[in-house]
Design a protein around this motif. Structure first.
Motif, PDB file in Angstrom:
ATOM      1  N   HIS A  68       3.476   4.069  15.000  1.00  0.00           N
ATOM      2  CA  HIS A  68       3.000   5.105  13.656  1.00  0.00           C
ATOM      3  C   HIS A  68       2.553   6.349  14.723  1.00  0.00           C
ATOM      4  CE1 HIS A  68      -0.087   2.531  12.997  1.00  0.00           C
ATOM      5  NE2 HIS A  68      -0.967   3.931  12.309  1.00  0.00           N
ATOM      6  N   HIS A  69       2.195   5.547  16.012  1.00  0.00           N
ATOM      7  CA  HIS A  69       1.439   6.975  16.598  1.00  0.00           C
ATOM      8  C   HIS A  69       2.668   6.861  18.331  1.00  0.00           C
ATOM      9  CE1 HIS A  69      -2.630   4.492  15.165  1.00  0.00           C
ATOM     10  NE2 HIS A  69      -1.901   5.693  14.360  1.00  0.00           N
ATOM     11  N   ALA A  90       0.646  -1.205   0.243  1.00  0.00           N
ATOM     12  CA  ALA A  90      -0.073  -0.137   0.142  1.00  0.00           C
ATOM     13  C   ALA A  90       0.650   1.201  -0.105  1.00  0.00           C
ATOM     14  CB  ALA A  90      -0.439  -0.639   1.322  1.00  0.00           C
ATOM     15  N   ASN A  91       0.551   1.952   0.484  1.00  0.00           N
ATOM     16  CA  ASN A  91       1.244   3.198   0.600  1.00  0.00           C
ATOM     17  C   ASN A  91       2.667   3.120   1.049  1.00  0.00           C
ATOM     18  OD1 ASN A  91      -0.901   5.029   0.326  1.00  0.00           O
ATOM     19  ND2 ASN A  91      -1.749   5.144   2.131  1.00  0.00           N
ATOM     20  N   SER A  92       2.631   2.855   2.225  1.00  0.00           N
ATOM     21  CA  SER A  92       3.811   2.109   2.798  1.00  0.00           C
ATOM     22  C   SER A  92       5.261   1.408   1.844  1.00  0.00           C
ATOM     23  CB  SER A  92       3.789   1.261   3.863  1.00  0.00           C
ATOM     24  OG  SER A  92       4.228   0.639   4.287  1.00  0.00           O
ATOM     25  N   ILE A 101       1.968   6.171   7.281  1.00  0.00           N
ATOM     26  CA  ILE A 101       3.830   6.027   7.070  1.00  0.00           C
ATOM     27  C   ILE A 101       2.742   6.360   5.760  1.00  0.00           C
ATOM     28  CG2 ILE A 101       4.713   4.932   9.389  1.00  0.00           C
ATOM     29  CD1 ILE A 101       2.903   2.644   8.077  1.00  0.00           C
ATOM     30  N   PRO A 102       3.632   6.295   4.699  1.00  0.00           N
ATOM     31  CA  PRO A 102       5.427   6.612   4.804  1.00  0.00           C
ATOM     32  C   PRO A 102       5.719   8.397   5.712  1.00  0.00           C
ATOM     33  CG  PRO A 102       5.121   6.784   3.058  1.00  0.00           C
ATOM     34  CD  PRO A 102       3.180   5.975   3.515  1.00  0.00           C
ATOM     35  N   GLY A 138       1.595  10.888  11.991  1.00  0.00           N
ATOM     36  CA  GLY A 138       1.244  10.107  12.408  1.00  0.00           C
ATOM     37  C   GLY A 138       0.921   9.052  11.177  1.00  0.00           C
ATOM     38  N   TRP A 176      -9.972   3.779  13.298  1.00  0.00           N
ATOM     39  CA  TRP A 176      -9.387   3.361  14.163  1.00  0.00           C
ATOM     40  C   TRP A 176     -10.684   3.037  15.412  1.00  0.00           C
ATOM     41  CZ3 TRP A 176      -5.675  -0.214  14.153  1.00  0.00           C
ATOM     42  CH2 TRP A 176      -4.899  -0.178  12.787  1.00  0.00           C
ATOM     43  N   THR A 219       5.693  13.188   3.153  1.00  0.00           N
ATOM     44  CA  THR A 219       4.488  12.165   4.046  1.00  0.00           C
ATOM     45  C   THR A 219       3.566  11.829   3.246  1.00  0.00           C
ATOM     46  OG1 THR A 219       3.350  14.092   5.413  1.00  0.00           O
ATOM     47  CG2 THR A 219       4.792  13.388   6.256  1.00  0.00           C
ATOM     48  N   GLU A 220       3.262  12.422   1.751  1.00  0.00           N
ATOM     49  CA  GLU A 220       2.594  12.111   1.018  1.00  0.00           C
ATOM     50  C   GLU A 220       3.013  11.404  -0.467  1.00  0.00           C
ATOM     51  OE1 GLU A 220      -0.563  12.655   0.733  1.00  0.00           O
ATOM     52  OE2 GLU A 220      -1.249  13.476   2.044  1.00  0.00           O
ATOM     53  N   SER A 221       2.433  10.346  -0.219  1.00  0.00           N
ATOM     54  CA  SER A 221       3.379   9.199  -1.169  1.00  0.00           C
ATOM     55  C   SER A 221       3.521   9.447  -2.408  1.00  0.00           C
ATOM     56  CB  SER A 221       3.027   7.852  -0.368  1.00  0.00           C
ATOM     57  OG  SER A 221       1.880   7.683  -0.713  1.00  0.00           O
ATOM     58  N   MET A 224       3.469  -1.415  12.488  1.00  0.00           N
ATOM     59  CA  MET A 224       2.264  -0.779  12.653  1.00  0.00           C
ATOM     60  C   MET A 224       1.379  -1.574  13.080  1.00  0.00           C
ATOM     61  SD  MET A 224       0.177   1.385   9.521  1.00  0.00           S
ATOM     62  CE  MET A 224      -1.459   0.209   9.026  1.00  0.00           C
ATOM     63  N   LYS A 277      -3.769  17.509  -3.888  1.00  0.00           N
ATOM     64  CA  LYS A 277      -3.527  16.464  -3.188  1.00  0.00           C
ATOM     65  C   LYS A 277      -5.141  17.494  -2.187  1.00  0.00           C
ATOM     66  CE  LYS A 277      -3.376  11.727  -2.649  1.00  0.00           C
ATOM     67  NZ  LYS A 277      -3.129  10.498  -1.990  1.00  0.00           N
ATOM     68  N   ARG A 316      -8.226   9.245  11.043  1.00  0.00           N
ATOM     69  CA  ARG A 316      -7.736   8.570  11.515  1.00  0.00           C
ATOM     70  C   ARG A 316      -8.327   8.041  12.381  1.00  0.00           C
ATOM     71  NH1 ARG A 316      -6.768   6.690   6.733  1.00  0.00           N
ATOM     72  NH2 ARG A 316      -5.745   4.136   8.545  1.00  0.00           N
TER      73      ARG A 316
HETATM   74  N1  LIG Z   1      -1.839  10.697   2.182  1.00  0.00           N
HETATM   75  C1  LIG Z   1      -1.111   9.770   2.988  1.00  0.00           C
HETATM   76  C2  LIG Z   1      -1.889   8.483   3.426  1.00  0.00           C
HETATM   77  C3  LIG Z   1      -0.945   8.234   4.150  1.00  0.00           C
HETATM   78  C4  LIG Z   1      -1.622   6.780   5.310  1.00  0.00           C
HETATM   79  O1  LIG Z   1      -2.920   6.850   4.587  1.00  0.00           O
HETATM   80  N2  LIG Z   1      -1.001   5.379   5.215  1.00  0.00           N
HETATM   81  C5  LIG Z   1      -1.502   4.796   6.096  1.00  0.00           C
HETATM   82  C6  LIG Z   1      -0.522   3.020   6.100  1.00  0.00           C
HETATM   83  S1  LIG Z   1      -1.211   2.620   4.642  1.00  0.00           S
HETATM   84  C7  LIG Z   1      -1.372   4.879   7.576  1.00  0.00           C
HETATM   85  O2  LIG Z   1      -0.637   5.395   7.770  1.00  0.00           O
HETATM   86  N3  LIG Z   1      -2.339   4.146   8.493  1.00  0.00           N
HETATM   87  C8  LIG Z   1      -2.115   4.819   9.308  1.00  0.00           C
HETATM   88  C9  LIG Z   1      -3.056   4.487  10.573  1.00  0.00           C
HETATM   89  O3  LIG Z   1      -3.740   3.522  10.429  1.00  0.00           O
HETATM   90  O4  LIG Z   1      -3.431   5.080  11.834  1.00  0.00           O
HETATM   91  C10 LIG Z   1      -0.408   9.126   1.796  1.00  0.00           C
HETATM   92  O5  LIG Z   1      -0.701   9.018   0.820  1.00  0.00           O
HETATM   93  O6  LIG Z   1       0.769   8.208   1.709  1.00  0.00           O
END
Ligand SMILES: N[C@@H](CCC(=O)N[C@@H](CS)C(=O)NCC(=O)O)C(=O)O
Ligand SMILES: N[C@@H](CCC(=O)N[C@@H](CS)C(=O)NCC(=O)O)C(=O)O
Lengths: 261, 238
Positions: free
Chosen positions: A39-40, A11-13, A53-54, A51, A145, A64-66, A34, B97, A141
């Motif tokens: 990440h928190h 994914a984004n990571s 990733i990446p 908080g 959660w 921080t925007e992948s 994660m 974005k 986020r």
């Molecule tokens: N806007 C960021 C979003 C990154 C993102 O949402 N990454 C997810 C993992 S794929 C994350 O960090 N989730 C953290 C969480 O759910 O607490 C991007 O596009 O890189």
């Protein structure tokens, strides 16, 4: 100096990891677990206060925007260009990345995290879970959660996400029936963006993604899984991803199947 | 070249500002959003999402305003607006974005409430011609957004203002020392905050004034008014 703070290569990571391997750019990989909510934690929040990733830090510049970070990597480092030169093809690359980021990836994430993460919280102490929520900086986020922790995702939302994923699978199969790569006649960031969330579909969604139903998508997945750079990036995972990728290669009959085993 | 656009659409305004900066004059197809012309079968054949803007060039359609901005800059690089180095360009793309995910959806909801938006009876039947996600969003608008959604949307705009102010702390423009597509993508949206009674930090106000002074913005200032119309879908999962 180039530092990538991220989790498993998916994914984004995974996007910056795939991109850097394709361009053969050296970097330091800082594994952020994660699953353990690193990440928190304070250490990572000092790097990315959001908080998420990446996080990619190049000579003091933090990204921080992948998706925009992938374009940065393509511009700032040597190696094969990962963006088509022709303006319309480049637009198409960006449009499909945007579609992945805003429509498809969130739908898949909703489904996957409800299946994998939500059950872990059943029976846990509600006050402790609330305390964990408090540590999540972004309200959107925190809201997701909270739904996972308290099993509160609406069935209609999950159904809508399924519809979107099915739509996307059909759409990409159609696109790949018309052209070799996602954005045109060369491998680009759009291929990386789609691969980062679609690489596991032949096993994760076997009933939808297979040689009979989606031959073009399967052809493309085989070609991507055979790329040494993408294989190398997938092997960087410390958890289940490297193993899972090896199983997928095996299933697809792609060379390098045993590499991670 | 042909641009489908509408007055009162901040996304359309951003495209027109870039066209102005570059001295490009495509043919213009003006849509009436108050009359729900964007949901007419004729327009849905052009864009099934029922949204403006759409740019047509060499017989091909280019959608998604912040990506139209980049297309225009790639194809007509003079004067360059994407940013002068990779860092500026990263920041401009990040803002392009962010507008879509964190500003425009919430601005549309706050605006709908502030302007007491209503879907006229004549437009209700047309909603069923839309794609599922657009139809769903319009049905929520018709029903009226709840208190919780309105609070979240207002908070999102405050958060956006803070981020704008933080990036403006480094200089006159959002992405560094030059005026870029980042400024252009955000400006038409942020220019509506004040009119809707949303407080704007001083650094943002001063930046708004700097952008407003540009001839390309002056030329379309009649298009910048707030209108009760939906924007992009708010994020469904984080
Ligand atoms: N806007 C960021 C979003 C990154 C993102 O949402 N990454 C997810 C993992 S794929 C994350 O960090 N989730 C953290 C969480 O759910 O607490 C991007 O596009 O890189
Ligand atoms: N993601 C699109 C969003 C465009 C958009 O939100 N357009 C609004 C006006 S600013 C619209 O056409 N709304 C009409 C409708 O949804 O019926 C873009 O960036 O171009």
């Amino acid at each position: 100096m180039l530092d990538v703070y991220t989790w498993e290569p998916n994914a984004n990571s995974g996007k910056p990891l795939f991109c850097l391997h394709e361009k053969a750019v050296p970097f330091t990989y800082h594994y952020i677990d994660m699953g353990a909510h690193e990440h928190h934690g304070a250490e990572f929040l000092a790097i990315n206060p959001d908080g998420t990733i990446p996080a990619i830090v190049h000579d003091g510049f933090t990204m921080t925007e992948s998706t925009p970070a992938m374009e940065y990597i393509d511009e700032a480092f040597d190696g094969p260009s990962l963006r088509p030169a022709e303006p319309y093809h480049r637009w198409r690359m960006r449009m499909l990345l945007r579609y992945m980021d805003n429509v498809v990836a969130p739908a898949l994430a909703m489904i996957a995290s409800n299946r994998l993460a939500a059950p872990r919280f059943i029976g846990q102490d509600a006050d402790e879970l609330r305390a964990m929520l408090e540590r999540i900086p972004l309200p959107e986020r925190r809201a997701t959660w909270e739904k996972l922790m308290f099993q509160a995702t609406a069935p209609a939302d999950l159904a809508e996400s399924e519809r979107r994923v099915g739509d996307a699978i059909r759409r990409f199969d159609g696109i790949l029936g018309r052209r070799e790569w996602i954005a045109g006649d060369s491998f680009s960031l759009a291929d990386i963006g789609v691969f980062a969330t679609f690489y596991s579909l032949p096993t994760a969604r076997e009933e939808q993604v297979n040689d009979a139903a989606t031959p073009h998508l399967m052809r493309w997945l085989r070609t991507c899984h055979a790329r040494p750079a993408l294989q190398a990036a997938l092997r960087m995972g410390k958890g289940f991803i490297a193993q899972r990728a090896a199983e997928i290669r095996e299933k697809l009959g792609v060379a390098g199947a045993a590499a991670a085993a | 070249m042909l641009l489908h656009y509408a007055p009162g659409s901040p996304h359309s305004a951003a495209v027109r500002i870039v066209l102005g900066e570059k001295g490009l004059e495509p043919e213009l197809h003006k849509l009436d959003l108050v009359g729900y012309e964007q949901h007419s079968p004729a327009y849905l054949a052009i864009n099934p999402h029922g949204m403006v803007p759409v740019f047509e060039d060499d017989g091909r359609k280019v959608f998604e305003s912040s990506l139209i901005l980049e297309y225009l800059d790639d194809k007509w690089p003079d004067p360059p607006l994407a940013g002068t180095d990779p860092r500026q360009r990263y920041r401009a793309r990040k803002w392009g974005k962010y507008v879509e995910t964190h500003i425009a959806p919430h601005l549309a909801i706050a605006r709908w409430a502030a302007l007491h938006g209503k879907v006229p009876e004549t437009a209700v039947a047309g909603l069923s011609n839309l794609l599922p996600a657009r139809c769903e969003l319009w049905l929520s608008a018709r029903h009226g957004f709840g208190h919780e959604q309105l609070t979240a949307s207002t908070q999102a705009i405050f958060a956006a203002c803070k981020r704008l102010a933080a990036d403006l702390a480094d200089g006159e423009w959002l992405c560094g020392d030059s005026f870029t597509l980042g400024d252009i993508a955000v400006y038409p949206h942020a220019a509506q905050f004040g009119a809707l009674g949303l407080p704007v930090p001083r650094a943002v106000d001063e930046w708004l004034a700097r952008v407003a002074a540009r001839p390309s913005v002056q030329a379309i200032r009649g298009d910048l008014f707030p209108l009760a119309v939906m924007g992009p879908e708010p994020g469904r999962w984080g």
